[in-house]
Every structure is written in structure tokens, then in C-alpha cells.
Design a protein around this motif. Structure first.
Motif, PDB file in Angstrom:
ATOM      1  N   THR A  57       2.070 -10.280   3.945  1.00  0.00           N
ATOM      2  CA  THR A  57       1.484  -8.982   4.283  1.00  0.00           C
ATOM      3  C   THR A  57       0.193  -9.146   5.070  1.00  0.00           C
ATOM      4  OG1 THR A  57       0.430  -8.969   2.109  1.00  0.00           O
ATOM      5  CG2 THR A  57       2.505  -7.774   2.335  1.00  0.00           C
ATOM      6  N   ARG A  58       0.087  -8.376   6.131  1.00  0.00           N
ATOM      7  CA  ARG A  58      -1.061  -8.477   7.025  1.00  0.00           C
ATOM      8  C   ARG A  58      -1.868  -7.192   7.125  1.00  0.00           C
ATOM      9  NH1 ARG A  58       2.388 -11.531  11.769  1.00  0.00           N
ATOM     10  NH2 ARG A  58       2.513 -13.575  10.758  1.00  0.00           N
ATOM     11  N   ARG A  59      -1.267  -6.078   6.788  1.00  0.00           N
ATOM     12  CA  ARG A  59      -2.010  -4.827   6.839  1.00  0.00           C
ATOM     13  C   ARG A  59      -2.941  -4.738   5.629  1.00  0.00           C
ATOM     14  NH1 ARG A  59      -0.736  -2.029  11.018  1.00  0.00           N
ATOM     15  NH2 ARG A  59       1.361  -2.063  11.908  1.00  0.00           N
ATOM     16  N   ALA A  60      -3.942  -3.881   5.732  1.00  0.00           N
ATOM     17  CA  ALA A  60      -4.927  -3.751   4.669  1.00  0.00           C
ATOM     18  C   ALA A  60      -4.295  -3.108   3.441  1.00  0.00           C
ATOM     19  CB  ALA A  60      -6.108  -2.913   5.150  1.00  0.00           C
ATOM     20  N   ARG A  61      -4.186  -3.871   2.373  1.00  0.00           N
ATOM     21  CA  ARG A  61      -3.710  -3.413   1.073  1.00  0.00           C
ATOM     22  C   ARG A  61      -2.443  -2.582   1.161  1.00  0.00           C
ATOM     23  NH1 ARG A  61      -6.828  -0.111  -1.930  1.00  0.00           N
ATOM     24  NH2 ARG A  61      -6.050  -1.045  -3.851  1.00  0.00           N
ATOM     25  N   PRO A  62      -1.357  -3.161   1.657  1.00  0.00           N
ATOM     26  CA  PRO A  62      -0.084  -2.427   1.676  1.00  0.00           C
ATOM     27  C   PRO A  62       0.401  -2.159   0.257  1.00  0.00           C
ATOM     28  CG  PRO A  62       0.295  -4.735   2.139  1.00  0.00           C
ATOM     29  CD  PRO A  62      -1.196  -4.547   2.127  1.00  0.00           C
ATOM     30  N   ARG A  89      -1.790  -9.801 -10.007  1.00  0.00           N
ATOM     31  CA  ARG A  89      -2.928 -10.638  -9.631  1.00  0.00           C
ATOM     32  C   ARG A  89      -3.361 -10.347  -8.200  1.00  0.00           C
ATOM     33  NH1 ARG A  89      -0.625 -15.278 -10.098  1.00  0.00           N
ATOM     34  NH2 ARG A  89      -0.946 -15.359 -12.357  1.00  0.00           N
ATOM     35  N   ALA A  90      -2.390 -10.210  -7.306  1.00  0.00           N
ATOM     36  CA  ALA A  90      -2.708  -9.898  -5.913  1.00  0.00           C
ATOM     37  C   ALA A  90      -3.348  -8.515  -5.793  1.00  0.00           C
ATOM     38  CB  ALA A  90      -1.444  -9.971  -5.063  1.00  0.00           C
ATOM     39  N   THR A  91      -2.942  -7.598  -6.664  1.00  0.00           N
ATOM     40  CA  THR A  91      -3.557  -6.266  -6.666  1.00  0.00           C
ATOM     41  C   THR A  91      -5.006  -6.358  -7.131  1.00  0.00           C
ATOM     42  OG1 THR A  91      -1.402  -5.254  -7.110  1.00  0.00           O
ATOM     43  CG2 THR A  91      -3.357  -3.930  -7.597  1.00  0.00           C
ATOM     44  N   SER A  92      -5.257  -7.120  -8.190  1.00  0.00           N
ATOM     45  CA  SER A  92      -6.627  -7.302  -8.672  1.00  0.00           C
ATOM     46  C   SER A  92      -7.512  -7.955  -7.619  1.00  0.00           C
ATOM     47  CB  SER A  92      -6.622  -8.157  -9.941  1.00  0.00           C
ATOM     48  OG  SER A  92      -5.927  -7.517 -10.991  1.00  0.00           O
ATOM     49  N   ASP A  93      -6.929  -8.823  -6.803  1.00  0.00           N
ATOM     50  CA  ASP A  93      -7.681  -9.502  -5.747  1.00  0.00           C
ATOM     51  C   ASP A  93      -7.881  -8.628  -4.512  1.00  0.00           C
ATOM     52  OD1 ASP A  93      -7.842 -11.721  -7.357  1.00  0.00           O
ATOM     53  OD2 ASP A  93      -6.189 -12.787  -6.385  1.00  0.00           O
ATOM     54  N   GLY A  94      -7.318  -7.419  -4.519  1.00  0.00           N
ATOM     55  CA  GLY A  94      -7.499  -6.504  -3.405  1.00  0.00           C
ATOM     56  C   GLY A  94      -6.614  -6.776  -2.206  1.00  0.00           C
ATOM     57  N   LEU A  95      -5.548  -7.561  -2.401  1.00  0.00           N
ATOM     58  CA  LEU A  95      -4.673  -7.900  -1.278  1.00  0.00           C
ATOM     59  C   LEU A  95      -3.602  -6.838  -1.053  1.00  0.00           C
ATOM     60  CD1 LEU A  95      -4.169 -11.695  -2.058  1.00  0.00           C
ATOM     61  CD2 LEU A  95      -5.849 -10.641  -0.523  1.00  0.00           C
ATOM     62  N   VAL A  96      -3.097  -6.254  -2.128  1.00  0.00           N
ATOM     63  CA  VAL A  96      -2.038  -5.242  -2.052  1.00  0.00           C
ATOM     64  C   VAL A  96      -2.315  -4.169  -3.095  1.00  0.00           C
ATOM     65  CG1 VAL A  96      -0.298  -6.912  -1.270  1.00  0.00           C
ATOM     66  CG2 VAL A  96      -0.534  -6.412  -3.717  1.00  0.00           C
ATOM     67  N   ARG A  97      -1.549  -3.107  -3.037  1.00  0.00           N
ATOM     68  CA  ARG A  97      -1.496  -2.129  -4.121  1.00  0.00           C
ATOM     69  C   ARG A  97      -0.111  -2.262  -4.742  1.00  0.00           C
ATOM     70  NH1 ARG A  97      -2.537   3.015  -0.792  1.00  0.00           N
ATOM     71  NH2 ARG A  97      -1.965   1.575   0.876  1.00  0.00           N
ATOM     72  N   GLY A  98      -0.029  -3.028  -5.799  1.00  0.00           N
ATOM     73  CA  GLY A  98       1.254  -3.340  -6.405  1.00  0.00           C
ATOM     74  C   GLY A  98       1.573  -2.447  -7.581  1.00  0.00           C
TER      75      GLY A  98
END
Length: 328
Positions: free
Chosen positions: A109-114, A156-165
Motif C-alpha cells: 500500500t502506497r496511499r496514505a492510510r488506505p 499492528r499496521a493500523t496502530s503504526d498508522g500505515l492503514v486503517r484495518g
């Protein structure tokens, strides 16, 4: 200047649930990319739709499918064909599909917090009885451990601000697939009844199960997309809240097949549980989806009798996909 239309990617777009999700999203003003091992048929609707055939286990395929997505539905899973709620213990592909593909989505994923909507399973909790999503997870099967590992990576990726999972844990889902590749206990019993064979239940069949129609499951997943900001960062259980004993379910299947074929309903037979049965397989399961309902407004719409009648109708040749894809 044309306005930007967000890209929504559906991985597993020809599956039981994925085909329904695709049909619902096709009515939206979005760009829609449908990805499956075999090229999905484009659904009717106003979305700008792209269909892609891809082996998502191959290097680079997930990145190609999901890198520029604003939202991804992860509906891909590996089951043991004979026991559709499990993965075989010696199946090396299970880990790659059930865990690795989700990892590839997060890396791509490359977009901001998909938004990433993940189809989990209520069985991940490893408990029976009433399940409302607050239970401590104790997954008993390899499949459930793999699903939980993928879900944990997403959180974990959601907590890190990478995605909205968002993980939507589903119970037993039934219905028909446009590609005809039916599986699961309901489809297996329908096939047996159509063949005139008795329906075999473990023990007395008193253990209760919550059965959710594929349309309702798809509506729940699409609702998760629509309420992603409120739901992100945890799992949510979804079900009807109206469990039925397995004996009742099989009796309804036999009656629905008999009504369609004009033959007497096939009998039910009690058999001992097989060696692969876990202790939880013989206990009741009741899903309390009130937390998810309160946030999204979702509720199940398809009654069990209606859903079974429709599923039986689609199992009779030469019926095909059109009756499977209603978005009611």
C-alpha cells in the motif's frame, strides 16, 4: 477537471462473498478492481471496473493489484476442500495464502492510510457458546491460528498508522457462487440431498450454529468500509444472533430440496463424530453482533428458509450465476 474517484480493490472477487461484495460496489461512483485466480466477470453497475486474473502467491502480484488502492477487501483464504472451515495440517500453501498475502497487501500500500477490510472468522476465538468479540482468543485449529496471525499483523499496521484495518469475523456463511465452486456444510448437504442420500449429522445434531447468508456477509463487509474510521483497529463479530440446531438446519435443507425436486425429503442419520472433530465442534455457537450493529446500522436481512431455498435452486442444473448476485 474531473473529480478523483477512489480505487477499491477486491481480492478474491469470484468467491462466495467476494462476488457479492463486487456486485454491491459496482453500483458506486468508484474505480473498482476485481482480482481472482480466474478473471472475474464484470458486474453490472456504474463503477469503472477492471478485472484481473492473478496468482496472488506469486512475487509482485499483490503489489500490482493493490499498490495504488484507496481501499482493499481481503477475501482470500485457503481451506481444506473436505473440511471447508479448516486448512489441512500438511498444506504448505495455507500459510502463504492465509497469512502471507495479507502481509504483501500491507507492504504494497502506497496511499496514505488506505482502508483494509479483512474477512476473519468467528472461530478464531477458539471458544463456543455466546461470542460477542470481547473473548480472549484461543484458536484451536491451524486455519484459525493463521487467520489470527494475519489479523494481528493488520491491527499492528493500523496502530503504526500505515492503514486503517478492520477485521470482520464471520460465522458459517452459505449461499451460491457464480463460478459454481460450492463448498461448506450447507452446500455439501444440498448435494447429498439432491443425490437422494441421507444427511449425516454428528451425534444428535443438537449443537447450534449461526448461519449468515453471503449477501448479508457482503453487506457487513461493505458497511465496514463505509464506517472504517469508527471501526479501525479491532475485530468485530457478525452473525444473525439466531442460531439453529444442526438437526434443524439439515431438516430444512432436506425439505427445501424435496420441495424443488418433488421427492420426499431425504432422512437424517446420526453418526459418530469423525477423528478430525475438535471438542468445540460439538458445542453451541451464538453470535452477538450488537457492537457492530450499533456502529454501522447493519442487520441481517435474509431469513434462513429463504436463503436455503435460493441456494437449493442454484444447485439445480442448469441454473447459474444471475440468481446468486442479487444485492437485496
Amino acid at each position: 477537471m474531473t473529480s478523483y474517484r477512489r480505487l477499491v480493490v477486491v481480492l478474491g472477487a469470484t468467491g462466495l462473498i467476494g462476488s457479492q461484495v463486487a456486485a454491491m460496489l459496482a453500483n458506486r461512483d468508484i474505480r473498482l478492481r476485481l482480482v481472482a485466480s480466474h478473471e472475474p466477470p464484470p458486474p453490472a453497475g456504474g463503477a469503472e471496473t477492471e478485472t484481473v486474473a492473478a496468482d496472488l502467491t506469486a512475487p509482485g502480484q499483490v503489489e500490482s493489484a493493490a499498490a495504488d488502492a484507496d481501499a482493499v477487501f481481503h477475501l482470500v483464504a485457503r481451506h481444506d476442500g473436505a473440511r471447508a472451515w479448516r486448512v489441512a495440517e500438511n498444506d504448505d500453501a495455507g500459510e502463504r495464502i492465509n497469512v502471507g498475502i495479507l502481509g504483501d497487501v500491507l507492504a504494497a500500500t502506497r496511499r496514505a492510510r488506505p482502508v483494509v477490510v479483512f474477512a476473519g472468522s468467528t472461530s478464531q476465538s477458539g471458544v463456543a457458546g455466546r461470542i460477542d468479540g470481547t473473548e480472549r482468543d484461543r484458536p484451536a485449529s491451524l486455519y484459525d491460528r493463521q487467520k489470527l496471525a494475519a489479523e494481528t499483523a493488520l491491527m499492528r499496521a493500523t496502530s503504526d498508522g500505515l492503514v486503517r484495518g478492520v477485521s470482520v469475523r464471520l460465522p458459517t456463511v452459505y449461499g451460491c457462487r457464480p463460478d459454481g465452486a460450492e463448498r461448506g456444510v450447507v452446500s455439501a448437504m444440498i448435494r447429498r440431498a439432491l443425490a437422494g442420500e441421507p444427511l449425516q449429522m454428528w451425534g444428535d445434531g443438537r449443537m447450534k450454529r449461526d448461519l449468515l447468508h453471503a449477501r448479508d456477509a457482503a453487506r457487513a463487509l461493505v458497511s465496514a468500509l463505509d464506517h472504517a474510521d469508527a471501526l479501525a483497529g479491532r475485530h468485530w463479530v457478525v452473525g444473525t444472533g439466531r442460531p439453529v440446531p444442526v438437526a434443524t438446519l439439515f431438516g430444512l435443507v432436506a425439505a427445501a430440496v424435496g420441495e424443488r425436486t418433488g421427492r420426499p425429503p431425504v432422512p437424517l442419520e446420526s453418526v459418530p463424530p469423525p477423528a478430525h472433530a475438535a471438542s468445540g465442534d460439538l458445542l453451541d455457537v451464538e453470535i452477538d453482533a450488537s457492537r457492530f450493529m450499533a456502529v454501522t446500522g447493519w442487520s441481517p436481512r435474509v431469513e434462513l428458509g429463504e436463503g436455503l431455498s435460493e441456494t437449493v435452486a442454484n444447485a439445480l442444473p442448469p441454473s447459474r450465476a444471475p440468481r446468486c448476485t442479487s444485492t437485496r
